[in-house]
Scaffold this active site. Structure first.
Site, mmCIF file in Angstrom:
data_model
loop_
_atom_site.group_PDB
_atom_site.id
_atom_site.type_symbol
_atom_site.label_atom_id
_atom_site.label_comp_id
_atom_site.label_asym_id
_atom_site.label_seq_id
_atom_site.Cartn_x
_atom_site.Cartn_y
_atom_site.Cartn_z
ATOM 1 N N ARG A 9 -37.710 21.649 44.142
ATOM 2 C CA ARG A 9 -36.404 22.733 43.652
ATOM 3 C C ARG A 9 -35.888 22.455 42.447
ATOM 4 O O ARG A 9 -35.289 21.165 42.604
ATOM 5 C CB ARG A 9 -35.648 22.935 44.695
ATOM 6 N N ALA A 15 -33.107 23.283 41.446
ATOM 7 C CA ALA A 15 -31.608 22.796 41.850
ATOM 8 C C ALA A 15 -31.097 21.616 42.612
ATOM 9 O O ALA A 15 -30.323 21.076 42.283
ATOM 10 C CB ALA A 15 -31.103 23.989 42.718
ATOM 11 N N LYS A 16 -32.496 20.905 43.133
ATOM 12 C CA LYS A 16 -32.116 19.877 44.003
ATOM 13 C C LYS A 16 -32.513 18.653 43.250
ATOM 14 O O LYS A 16 -32.386 17.544 43.697
ATOM 15 C CB LYS A 16 -32.993 19.862 45.266
ATOM 16 N N ARG A 17 -33.183 18.762 42.068
ATOM 17 C CA ARG A 17 -33.816 17.655 41.325
ATOM 18 C C ARG A 17 -32.410 16.885 40.672
ATOM 19 O O ARG A 17 -31.311 17.491 40.187
ATOM 20 C CB ARG A 17 -34.430 17.986 40.227
#
Ligand code: GLU
Length: 333
Positions: free
Chosen positions: A261, A263-265
């Protein structure tokens, strides 16, 4: 009249994935001449950072979004900041307790991890709750209500901090998502009885979002597909509280080339980064729109210019992948 909303949590800068969800939620409301509500979900005291709410709202305005109701513009359902809506959550908890749907829970995360039978079991909220405290009376842990001025039975001999959990019945929950079609999930199997108020007396997201979407008359919740399991739980809360659920449109996530994701990187690109790099908002809007079939790569257009192009049918049903080169082009690197 459609009433849509975006509900950011001020726990970090808004990244491109959040911005895309905000843009789509806004387009959905504006394309039908509906109203758009901004609600700040600041209930996680450990993660909320001062000043971020203002920064997030400024970034969304820079992108070209506007809202009819929200913390900075007021409205008939104020306050639009969850930490100021505690009394509404307490009322809902009392109602759930009256319906026999709550119990107090003394289990710590460690207890629950130790009780988990399967190492990989459970859902997005951790291992499935094993039911340890199901018989525990919730009343000493409720805020005083009009019916019970002393707060339930007037305290408990057990002074350990307790969470309140929602008692689940087994079975699937099905709903018709505007994009994903029919979705059936069994939240009793993946999460089990879930927390509606945390041990620190803060209402959990699942409860607050239901109470607020209902109180604010939200007709459509457009949000990320990562929340699908939550939606099944929330539908059970709507039912238990006798409230009508909104329609749902879950937008597939934005993934990096590695499948993770965006967003999570580590170092996810934020709206603030794009602003600081001098990128025009029209470019960001078009880039976001190009990841969901509403614009061609390299176009520039304002959020308002995108409104006539809105169509649920054009949205992808599966996650979109963006490679690093596309991100670099966006930032003009
Ligand atoms: N505050 C939630 C988040 O930032 C939004 C959830 C929702 O849209 O229901 O993930």
């Amino acid at each position: 009249m459609i009433r849509g909303r975006f509900a950011p949590s001020p726990t970090g800068a808004l990244h491109l994935g959040n911005a895309r969800t905000a843009l789509l939620a806004w387009l959905h409301a504006r394309a039908s001449g509906g109203r758009f509500v901004m609600r700040v979900e600041d209930l996680d005291p450990g993660r909320v950072r001062p000043g971020l709410m203002e920064a997030q709202l400024a970034d969304l305005r820079w992108l070209g979004l506007d809202w009819d109701e929200g913390p900075d513009v007021g409205g008939p359902h104020a306050p639009y900041v969850q930490t100021r809506r505690t009394a509404l959550y307490d009322t809902a908890l009392n109602r759930l307790a009256d319906a026999g749907r709550l119990f107090a829970c003394a289990c710590s995360r460690r207890d629950l991890a130790a009780a988990a039978s399967a190492p990989h079991g459970g859902g997005d909220e951790g291992p499935r709750y094993p039911g340890t405290c199901r018989a525990r009376d919730p009343r000493p842990w409720l805020a005083p209500s009009d019916d019970q001025p002393n707060g339930g039975e007037g305290g408990s001999a057990d002074t350990r901090p307790m969470a309140l959990r929602f008692r689940m019945e087994p079975g699937e929950v099905c709903f018709d998502d505007l994009l994903q079609g029919r979705v059936c999930l069994d939240p009793s199997a993946d999460a089990g009885d879930f927390v509606v108020r945390r041990r620190d007396w803060v209402a959990a997201y699942q409860l607050a979002v239901v109470v607020d979407d209902a109180a604010m008359g939200i007709t459509h919740a457009v949000r990320g597909a990562d929340l699908l399991p939550s939606t099944a739980r929330q539908i059970l809360l709507y039912r238990a509280l006798g409230l009508a659920a909104p329609a749902f449109l879950h937008v597939p996530l934005l993934l990096g080339a590695d499948g993770e994701r965006l967003a999570k990187r580590h170092g996810a690109v934020s709206l603030a980064d794009a602003r600081a790099a001098g990128v025009a908002p029209e470019r960001v809007v078009a880039w976001l729109a190009s990841t969901c079939g509403l614009a061609a790569p390299g176009e520039e257009l304002t959020a308002a210019e995108l409104v006539p192009r809105w169509s649920v049918k054009r949205l992808p049903r599966t996650p979109s992948t963006v490679d690093d080169a596309s991100l670099a082009r966006l930032l003009g690197e």
